[in-house]
Structure formats: C-alpha cells, structure tokens
Design a protein around this motif. Sequence first.
Motif, PDB file in Angstrom:
ATOM      1  N   UNK A 241       0.846  -1.204   0.000  1.00  0.00           N
ATOM      2  CA  UNK A 241       0.000   0.000   0.000  1.00  0.00           C
ATOM      3  C   UNK A 241       0.872   1.242   0.000  1.00  0.00           C
ATOM      4  N   UNK A 242       1.943   1.168   0.783  1.00  0.00           N
ATOM      5  CA  UNK A 242       2.868   2.297   0.862  1.00  0.00           C
ATOM      6  C   UNK A 242       3.423   2.622  -0.521  1.00  0.00           C
ATOM      7  N   UNK A 243       3.798   1.574  -1.266  1.00  0.00           N
ATOM      8  CA  UNK A 243       4.369   1.795  -2.597  1.00  0.00           C
ATOM      9  C   UNK A 243       3.362   2.500  -3.496  1.00  0.00           C
ATOM     10  N   UNK A 244       2.117   2.032  -3.427  1.00  0.00           N
ATOM     11  CA  UNK A 244       1.072   2.639  -4.259  1.00  0.00           C
ATOM     12  C   UNK A 244       0.881   4.105  -3.878  1.00  0.00           C
ATOM     13  N   UNK A 249       1.146   9.656  -5.066  1.00  0.00           N
ATOM     14  CA  UNK A 249       1.351  11.009  -4.534  1.00  0.00           C
ATOM     15  C   UNK A 249       2.403  11.768  -5.338  1.00  0.00           C
ATOM     16  N   UNK A 250       3.446  11.046  -5.764  1.00  0.00           N
ATOM     17  CA  UNK A 250       4.486  11.721  -6.555  1.00  0.00           C
ATOM     18  C   UNK A 250       3.898  12.172  -7.897  1.00  0.00           C
ATOM     19  N   UNK A 251       3.134  11.271  -8.517  1.00  0.00           N
ATOM     20  CA  UNK A 251       2.491  11.662  -9.782  1.00  0.00           C
ATOM     21  C   UNK A 251       1.598  12.878  -9.542  1.00  0.00           C
ATOM     22  N   UNK A 252       0.818  12.815  -8.465  1.00  0.00           N
ATOM     23  CA  UNK A 252      -0.063  13.932  -8.125  1.00  0.00           C
ATOM     24  C   UNK A 252       0.723  15.202  -7.850  1.00  0.00           C
ATOM     25  N   UNK A 253       1.854  15.073  -7.188  1.00  0.00           N
ATOM     26  CA  UNK A 253       2.675  16.236  -6.851  1.00  0.00           C
ATOM     27  C   UNK A 253       3.183  16.951  -8.094  1.00  0.00           C
ATOM     28  N   UNK A 254       3.665  16.178  -9.056  1.00  0.00           N
ATOM     29  CA  UNK A 254       4.166  16.804 -10.287  1.00  0.00           C
ATOM     30  C   UNK A 254       3.029  17.380 -11.116  1.00  0.00           C
ATOM     31  N   UNK A 255       1.832  16.833 -10.920  1.00  0.00           N
ATOM     32  CA  UNK A 255       0.685  17.312 -11.689  1.00  0.00           C
ATOM     33  C   UNK A 255      -0.089  18.405 -10.978  1.00  0.00           C
ATOM     34  N   UNK A 295       5.708  20.629 -23.319  1.00  0.00           N
ATOM     35  CA  UNK A 295       5.880  20.757 -21.867  1.00  0.00           C
ATOM     36  C   UNK A 295       5.185  19.602 -21.160  1.00  0.00           C
ATOM     37  N   UNK A 296       3.967  19.282 -21.607  1.00  0.00           N
ATOM     38  CA  UNK A 296       3.249  18.212 -20.913  1.00  0.00           C
ATOM     39  C   UNK A 296       3.952  16.875 -21.145  1.00  0.00           C
ATOM     40  N   UNK A 297       4.624  16.712 -22.290  1.00  0.00           N
ATOM     41  CA  UNK A 297       5.318  15.441 -22.504  1.00  0.00           C
ATOM     42  C   UNK A 297       6.616  15.322 -21.734  1.00  0.00           C
ATOM     43  N   UNK A 298       7.278  16.444 -21.560  1.00  0.00           N
ATOM     44  CA  UNK A 298       8.475  16.403 -20.712  1.00  0.00           C
ATOM     45  C   UNK A 298       8.058  15.997 -19.306  1.00  0.00           C
ATOM     46  N   UNK A 299       6.950  16.566 -18.849  1.00  0.00           N
ATOM     47  CA  UNK A 299       6.446  16.234 -17.511  1.00  0.00           C
ATOM     48  C   UNK A 299       6.085  14.749 -17.431  1.00  0.00           C
ATOM     49  N   UNK A 300       5.393  14.254 -18.477  1.00  0.00           N
ATOM     50  CA  UNK A 300       5.028  12.833 -18.505  1.00  0.00           C
ATOM     51  C   UNK A 300       6.277  11.965 -18.415  1.00  0.00           C
ATOM     52  N   UNK A 301       7.295  12.327 -19.187  1.00  0.00           N
ATOM     53  CA  UNK A 301       8.531  11.533 -19.197  1.00  0.00           C
ATOM     54  C   UNK A 301       9.154  11.512 -17.804  1.00  0.00           C
ATOM     55  N   UNK A 302       9.195  12.674 -17.164  1.00  0.00           N
ATOM     56  CA  UNK A 302       9.801  12.745 -15.830  1.00  0.00           C
ATOM     57  C   UNK A 302       9.031  11.866 -14.851  1.00  0.00           C
ATOM     58  N   UNK A 307       8.383   7.052 -11.564  1.00  0.00           N
ATOM     59  CA  UNK A 307       7.518   5.946 -11.170  1.00  0.00           C
ATOM     60  C   UNK A 307       8.194   4.609 -11.437  1.00  0.00           C
ATOM     61  N   UNK A 308       8.855   4.495 -12.594  1.00  0.00           N
ATOM     62  CA  UNK A 308       9.517   3.241 -12.939  1.00  0.00           C
ATOM     63  C   UNK A 308      10.624   2.931 -11.930  1.00  0.00           C
ATOM     64  N   UNK A 309      11.431   3.948 -11.611  1.00  0.00           N
ATOM     65  CA  UNK A 309      12.508   3.767 -10.641  1.00  0.00           C
ATOM     66  C   UNK A 309      11.949   3.330  -9.298  1.00  0.00           C
ATOM     67  N   UNK A 310      10.877   4.013  -8.926  1.00  0.00           N
ATOM     68  CA  UNK A 310      10.267   3.737  -7.639  1.00  0.00           C
ATOM     69  C   UNK A 310       9.697   2.332  -7.592  1.00  0.00           C
ATOM     70  N   UNK A 311       9.060   1.912  -8.682  1.00  0.00           N
ATOM     71  CA  UNK A 311       8.474   0.584  -8.775  1.00  0.00           C
ATOM     72  C   UNK A 311       9.567  -0.475  -8.652  1.00  0.00           C
TER      73      UNK A 311
END
Lengths: 323, 425
Positions: A241-244, A249-255, A295-302, A307-311
């Motif tokens: 659950x923590x991982x999720x 939250x990180x995705x939400x933070x950048x968005x 800009x939105x794609x650079x954000x998506x890439x980041x 997320x991949x690293x975190x996963x």
Amino acid sequence: MSTQTIPSAVTPTLVARRRRGSNLPAGTRLRSMIAPYLFIFPGFVLYGLIMLYPTVQTVLLSFRDWQIAPGADSPWIGFDNYARAFADPVFLNSLVNAVVYTGVTVPLQIIIGLFLAVLLNSKLPGRVVFRVLFYLPVVTSWVVVSLLFRYIFSSDGGVANWFGHDVLHILTGDVAWFQGRWTALVAICALGVWKGVGWAMLIFLAALTGVPTELHEAAAIDGAGAFKRFWYVSLPMIRSSMAVVVILLIIGGFNVFISVLLMTGGGPGEETQVPLTYMYQQAFKFLDFGYGSSISFILTAIVLVISALQYWWTRRLARKAEN
Amino acid sequence: MKAAKITGAAVAVAALVALAGCSTSGSNAPTSGTLSGTVTFWHAYSADSPEVQTLEKTIIPAFEKLHPKVTVKDVAIPYDDLHQKLITAVAGDQLPDLVRSDIIWVPELANLGVLQPLDTTLSDFKTLADQTYPGSLATNKWKGHYYGLPLDTNTRVLMYNQAVLDKAGISTPPATMDELLADGPKLKAVGAYAYADSGASGWNVLPFIWSGGGDITNANVTKASGYMNSAKTEKVVQTLVDMYKSGYLPSLILGDTGGLSTSDGLANGTYATILDGPWMYPIFASQYPDFKLQDSAVPSGAKGSVSVVGGEDVVMTKSSKNKPAAEAFMKYLLSSDAQLAMAKVGQMPVLKGLGSKLTAINSYYSQFATQLETAKPRPATPAWTQIDTILQDDIRAAIKGDKTVKQAMDDAATQSDALLAKYSK
C-alpha cells in the motif's frame, strides 16, 4: 498477490481438461477464445478514444508549430519545442517548483496520513467521526479550497498571519504570502498536504485493518512495545500500500495545477509557475499548443521515469524482505 | 438548397436596406419579419449584476418582437473562461454566430481567420461605424479590415477617498503625476498609500505611460524597441519604482493575490486613490453604502491625461450559418434602445450621439465620457496577451528591484519585438 495467481493457474487446466473430455465443437472453442477479448473490448475502445487517441495527437502536436484555426498549415518543426523548453528559464523554474512541492507534500502526507491511520485504527471513541472529518478535505472541490486558502493566507487580515503573529508569535509582522516565490509555495504546499492527508490515511487505514491481530498479540507477548509493533509488524505488512501511495502522490505532486492556478496564477512574475500551469498558459492563453504539448510530454517523461525507478526499487525491497 | 440561398440573400438585402434606413434616421424599428432561424450569441455579461437580466428580459425580447421568426439563444460565459472557450471552439469549429468579445481578443481571433470582415460584409458598415467612438472602433481593425463593431466601452479614471485626503491635509485629488508624488509622504504620515493598483499589465500602467508621453509600440504595432524602452516610458516606470520604494504604493502591484483589494482599500481608507472603471459604482454602492466615491481625471503628465480604452466588441463568425439574422441582431445591439438599456446597468454605450442621455442615466458617466475623448486602445495585435505578460513581469521585476528599470524595459522590448515580427509579415 499470491492469492490472485491461484485461480488463473487453475482455470487453464480446468478448461483443458474439459476440452479433452467433452470434445467441444470448433465454434465453441473459438468462442471461448474470443470471449475474454469481447469482454475487454468496450473498455479498450473507451481507453483508446479518450486516452490513447488524444495522447498520440498531443505527441504529434508537440513536434509542430501548431496553428489552432482549422485548415491552417502547421509546419513540422521536429524537436524545436523541446529544445525551447530546456532553454526557457520559466519552464526550468516551474520544474524546480514542482520538485519542491512534491518533495515537501509527499513525505508530509505520508507521515501525517500514517500517523492518523494508526491512531484511528485503535479503539478510539468516536473514531468514525474522525475518519469522516479527516477524509472530508479529499472530497471537497479543489476550486473551493484553493480560494479558501487564498483567504487564509491573505496578507490583510488572513487567518495564517493572525495565527502566526498573534497566537504563535513566530511571525514578526504581516507576511504578504503571495508576493514572494517561497512564501507562496508555503501556502500552496499547506493546501496540498491538508487536502491529501485524508486520502493517504484512508489507504493506510484499509491496509492496517488487514494486518492480523494475532501477529500484534504475539509480538506483544514477546515484549514488543507499541512503536516496535508498528515498526516491525504493521509497517512491513502495509508495504505494498505504501508503494502505491508513494507513486500516486508523486504523480499527483508533479501534476499540481488547480491550486497554483487559483492561488497565485503562476505569479508573482511567473515565479510560482509549475509545469501544468505554464503549459496551460502557453496553450490556452498564448495559443502555443505545440509548445504546451511538449511541456506536458516532458512532464510525462519525468513522472514515468520516477515511477519506474520507484516501482523497481520497491520490488527489490520486497524481494529482499522475502529472502 | 439553392432556393434557400437565394431567399437568404434576398432577406439579407432587405434587412440591410431596412437597417440602413433606420440607422440614419435614428429609430430602432426595422420591421422586416422575413428573417428567421436561430442566432447564438456568446457573451460574458455579468450574471451577478443585472446585465444578463437586461439582455434576456429586455433586449432579446424586443429584438424578437421585431423579428418574430428569429430566436436569439444567448449563452453567458464567465469572463475568465470566455477566451479559452473561444479558442476551444475555434479548434473544434464550434463557434456561435455572434460573440461579445473583449476588445483585446479581436485581432487575435481575426488573425485566426474565424471572423467575418464586417467592412466588406455590411453594406452600411461605414454609417454604423461612424456613430461610434473612434478609439473603440479602432480595436476592431486588423490588417486593413474591420472585424467587429464596438458594443460597449469604458476607461479608467481616478477614484479617490476625500476623507483620507482631508486627514492628510490635501484638499483636492492629484491632478498631475507630480501632485500624486507630492501627496505620497503626507498620506504615508497618516498611514495611507497615495495610490494602489493590482498589477503592472498594460491595463494598469498604460495610463501613466501614455500620460507621461511614453509608449510601448510604434503606431503600426510592428516594433517595441525605442518605445517600450524609450526614455519617457522608462521615466514613468522609474516613478512607479520610486513610489513603491518610498512606501506610497502597496505591494499589491507585484501580484500579491492575498493583498487588500483596491476597492476595499479605497473604501476603508488604506488607499487614497485608485484607477478603475464605471462598473465599480454599483459595486461600491452595494458593498460600501456609506462611502462617498468621487472621481477625477487620470493624473496628467507631459502629454496630458491619457487613459486606456476598455470594453467589448461584437463580432460575427465566418462559420455562422445564419448571417442575415446575426447581422440584424448585431445592429440591434448597436441601436440606441439596446445601448441605453445596457447603460442603465453599467455598460457604457459606444454611440457618440448619446451624450446627455447618458449622464441623465448615471451622473458618473460624465467623467468617463470626458476621459474617453483622449483615451487610447491597447495595441491591436494577436500577440497582445503575450506582450502584456512580458510587460507585467518586467515592470514587476523593476519594482521589486530584481532588475534595473533600463534592464527590465530593454528585456521587455526585445522579447516583444520578436513577437510583433511574427505577425507583421
């Protein structure tokens, strides 16, 4: 996870056995092969229409000097929009702001959310009321609470100044919160944490109720105190659950978008722009949809990379724990 | 289909003749009942004030009485959303027949090629145009054609709180920029700011820049260098910087969204003067009934008292499926009946001939009418929203002390040049 793999491992053998036994006609066999695809078809069509198609279109847009008028020529300019973004001080600044926002709000939401979840998981009188109260900010509209926080942090008669100055005595005078980059970010982060804590709490609470009480009792018999029981029993059990929560939250933070747009509008002087407000400004205010898309794609890439690293990292931790 | 087209054209001609006749005679009763269909009209009339009600209960029913077969479908869109809504509609080819557009968006929309050039579409365009204020009419011009007609106009005048001025021993509001500066220390001594504004965009600072003899672009709107960073413009910006540093101007100008608003500050005596438009009178009357709002001209500089023109134009889209009826409604909106109805709820008419009728409706219109005689529109260019952001950011940087005035205005001019070059080809 392991409980879910059992049925899928069983089903093919069952199907195979039945096939061998009853010698089904070819049509039925075909039907059973197609059936699953038929079931996912509506969902996939929906996904394709409202997610995939616009995403692909946006990628294509980001390589053009896109002209909004129908039928106008939109020249292909390759990576120009991307090169422009990385040379644009406002965009780079907006990335820093998003990193700061994520770096501040994600740990705070997790720590406070977990703390509340542990508290409300114990047999507290009136805990249902508290659960509802802490979750309430999550379901309120971003627009409403953004405007509310704008009033709380207003320099003239705002609650934040009153509390910091007259109650806590940590402020020397009235702070014009939205006049400077960092003070404005304090207000924006405060809203982010306040609004997000309830969500983290709810997920953790659900996970904590899944931790068997026997384990806690056994640990208690072994002499573990409350903190040790939490650290060595509960925490490892809620790791997934923590991982999720962390990833979302990180995705939400950048968005982060609505709160910044409504509280500062990216100001003063573009100083509190975050990637999405800047994208919005470029696309919808300046009609530069090509640049906005890039800009939105650079954000998506980041976000994808993080997320991949975190996963990968949580998987590694989980594997380590299993061994 | 062909027959329908011919009838449509005939109707249009009939309507034109009828309307051309009425516009010169000054009556508002074109009784051509042959028009039919629906006209969709997007606008940002305020739903909080009686504007929308006037449109829906007075103006549209009156028009539909003249043209019983025409239905006007009006869509109220909040001002802050209208621009984005228009842009989305352009991309999706979903524009309505008529739009009440902010004057600063008309060149942008015209440049996108979605507006009908009215000077070549309306046979009586010149007659209609000549009735309106030239400053308002000019906002419709883009690359030699007129893409709209003025609908309502406004400008900023000086609004002041005499009670605060009295407290500081000042008997009259500042008539010149020098007087405003001289009032600064006196007002500071009684805890008030001499002047307050909520930003540094063109709408905010142009009255001072123009009055001081400066400018931001050349007359053809092709170049900012030499104008935005001219000695005269820089001198005005320097004055604002000095006022801020001396404590005569609150930080609100830096974009402090949490600061005391100009209207609240004026009414409660924190700000002695502000610049604002005619719509503020009903707002002050309802929120601060005890406050006596007074107005005078924008403090003059070397070039006199020159304010900035605001307001809305009405534009017809190229994609309109019912141009004859749309045209009839457009003209009705410009009739003295419709203009006076809107004047009653705070929208200043654009018809030059309404002078005395106007002050009879609201006495405060007289100051605005005088100010409008010299007021100038912001540069007509599709790049304006971008240039406006640049100007605002750089002037703020100068006020904040992040850049010198010269650096700031040079930067702003260079960036604006690049944008203007894109559209001057």
